[in-house]
Design a protein around this motif. Structure first.
Motif, mmCIF file in Angstrom:
data_model
loop_
_atom_site.group_PDB
_atom_site.id
_atom_site.type_symbol
_atom_site.label_atom_id
_atom_site.label_comp_id
_atom_site.label_asym_id
_atom_site.label_seq_id
_atom_site.Cartn_x
_atom_site.Cartn_y
_atom_site.Cartn_z
ATOM 1 N N ALA A 1 74.873 30.181 29.409
ATOM 2 C CA ALA A 1 74.927 29.929 30.859
ATOM 3 C C ALA A 1 73.880 30.761 31.611
ATOM 4 C CB ALA A 1 76.325 30.246 31.386
ATOM 5 N N GLU A 2 73.060 31.487 30.860
ATOM 6 C CA GLU A 2 71.990 32.331 31.424
ATOM 7 C C GLU A 2 72.547 33.383 32.393
ATOM 8 O OE1 GLU A 2 68.715 29.980 32.903
ATOM 9 O OE2 GLU A 2 68.740 28.710 31.140
ATOM 10 N N ILE A 3 73.625 34.024 31.948
ATOM 11 C CA ILE A 3 74.246 35.060 32.785
ATOM 12 C C ILE A 3 74.242 36.384 32.030
ATOM 13 C CG2 ILE A 3 76.462 35.790 33.823
ATOM 14 C CD1 ILE A 3 76.937 32.732 34.275
ATOM 15 N N ASP A 4 73.903 37.446 32.729
ATOM 16 C CA ASP A 4 73.853 38.789 32.162
ATOM 17 C C ASP A 4 75.262 39.240 31.766
ATOM 18 O OD1 ASP A 4 73.643 41.475 31.681
ATOM 19 O OD2 ASP A 4 72.721 41.986 33.609
ATOM 20 N N GLY A 5 75.443 39.584 30.513
ATOM 21 C CA GLY A 5 76.760 39.965 30.002
ATOM 22 C C GLY A 5 77.313 41.237 30.593
ATOM 23 N N THR A 6 76.469 42.045 31.252
ATOM 24 C CA THR A 6 76.973 43.284 31.858
ATOM 25 C C THR A 6 77.473 43.043 33.291
ATOM 26 O OG1 THR A 6 74.818 43.950 32.735
ATOM 27 C CG2 THR A 6 75.366 44.679 30.495
#
Ligand code: SAM
Length: 307
Positions: free
Chosen positions: A276-281
Motif C-alpha cells: 500500500a506504499e505506507i511507511d511501517g513506522t
C-alpha cells in the motif's frame, strides 16, 4: 455521478410545485400550547435511561431545522422527537412529511396533538430507532434531522453507515466529544475508526455548539450539531468490511507502529504496508482515509497474508 452534481440534479424538482395529492408545505404555524404545558400535561418527567434532554427554545430548534436545508420534498426523519420542539420547527419550516420515531409511549401520546395540528404531515412511529432502517421510510429524498438520545447516538450512526448514500443529508446533535471524533482530520487526537468510516462515505462538518443550559434537564456536557452530506459513492474503492477490520486493528493499538498493530489482520504486516506504499513506522492516526483504503485493497488482494 459526483455528489455535488447529484444534489444539483435534484434541485429543480425541489423548487417545483408539490404533487396535488400532498398537503402543501406551509410556514404558517398553527397555534400550539407552550412545550412546557405539553410536558406538564403529559407528565413527561425526563428519563435518564432514554437520554431525555429536551430542547424547548424554539429559536434553537428552528436553527437546527434550517440546517436541514430544503424540507419541502421527500421525507424528513426525526429520531426521538420527545415532546416535539424540533418536530414543530421542522413542520413550521415547511417539511412536506415528517416521520418521527419515538421509544417513549408518553411522548408518543403527546405528539398526537401535533400530528392533528398538521394533518397528513406528521407520522409518529412508536418504536426503537435501533430496529428501523431510515433509508426505507417514506419517499426520497430522505434526510434525518434529530437531537439524538446520547446513549445510542454512535450506535445509531454506525447502523446507518451501510445505507448512508440513500440519505440526502443528516443534521444530528451529538455530545461535542463525539462530534469532534466524527469530523476529526488525520493527525488529530480525536481521529479514529468512526472518523474513517464516516468520512469515507460523506462530507462531515460541525455546525455549532449548544451549552448544557439549552436543555431541560441540562446534560453534563456541551452538545454539537453536525451536518453529514453522504456521497453518492464512497470516496475511494475499498470493501467496507475489510476497511473496518483494518481500522479496528490499527486504532485498537493506536500508540503502536502499524507494522506491529496490523499483525492481527496480516501476519506479514510489513508486506501489506509495502504493497500500500505506507511507511511501517507510521501510527494509525497518521493515515488518511485514502491510505486506509489502500491498505484494505492490499489486504483484499491477499498481501501480507503469510508471516
Ligand atoms: C435528547 S432527547 C431529544 C428530544 C427532542 N427531540 C428535543 O430535542 O427536545 C432524545 C429522545 O429520544 C428518545 N429515544 C431514546 N432512545 C430511543 C430509541 N432507541 N428510539 C427512538 N427514540 C429514542 C427519547 O425518549 C427522547 O425523546
Amino acid at each position: 455521478m459526483a455528489f455535488g452534481a447529484g444534489r444539483d440534479g435534484r434541485d429543480p424538482a425541489r423548487r417545483g410545485p408539490a404533487p396535488m395529492s400532498e398537503p402543501p408545505p406551509t410556514d404558517t404555524a398553527p397555534t400550539l400550547p407552550p412545550l412546557r404545558d405539553v410536558i406538564a400535561r403529559h407528565g413527561l418527567a425526563a428519563r435518564r435511561a432514554l437520554g431525555q434532554h429536551f430542547l424547548l427554545d424554539l429559536n434553537l430548534t428552528g436553527r437546527i431545522a434550517r440546517a436541514g436545508g430544503e424540507l419541502g420534498t421527500g421525507t424528513t426523519i426525526e429520531i426521538g422527537p420527545g415532546p416535539g420542539g424540533l418536530t414543530r420547527s421542522l413542520l413550521a419550516h415547511g417539511a412536506r412529511k415528517v416521520i418521527a420515531i419515538e421509544l417513549d409511549p408518553r411522548c408518543v401520546e403527546a405528539l398526537q396533538e401535533l400530528a392533528a395540528a398538521y394533518p397528513g404531515r406528521l407520522e409518529i412511529v412508536a418504536g426503537d430507532a435501533m430496529e428501523i432502517d431510515p433509508a426505507k421510510l417514506g419517499e426520497a429524498p430522505r434526510r434525518i434531522v434529530a437531537n439524538l438520545p446520547y446513549n445510542v447516538s454512535t450506535a445509531l450512526l454506525a447502523r446507518w453507515l451501510p445505507s448512508l448514500a440513500r440519505l440526502e443529508r443528516l443534521v444530528l446533535m451529538f455530545q461535542k466529544e463525539v462530534a469532534e471524533r466524527l469530523a476529526a482530520p488525520p493527525g488529530s487526537r480525536d481521529y479514529g475508526r468512526l472518523s474513517v468510516a464516516l468520512q469515507w462515505r460523506a462530507d462531515v462538518k460541525r455546525l455549532f455548539d449548544l451549552p448544557p443550559r439549552a436543555f431541560t434537564p441540562p446534560p453534563k456536557v456541551t452538545s454539537s450539531v453536525v451536518e453529514i452530506r453522504p456521497l453518492a459513492q464512497p470516496r475511494y474503492p475499498a470493501d467496507a468490511e475489510i476497511l473496518e477490520r483494518v481500522t479496528a486493528a490499527a486504532f485498537n493499538q493506536r500508540r503502536k507502529m502499524l507494522r506491529q498493530s496490523l499483525r492481527s489482520v496480516a501476519p506479514d504486516a510489513a508486506a501489506l504496508l509495502a504493497a500500500a506504499e505506507i511507511d511501517g513506522t507510521a501510527r494509525a492516526e497518521d493515515l488518511s482515509v485514502e491510505q486506509f483504503c489502500a491498505l484494505a485493497r492490499a489486504l483484499a488482494a491477499g498481501r501480507g497474508r503469510t508471516g
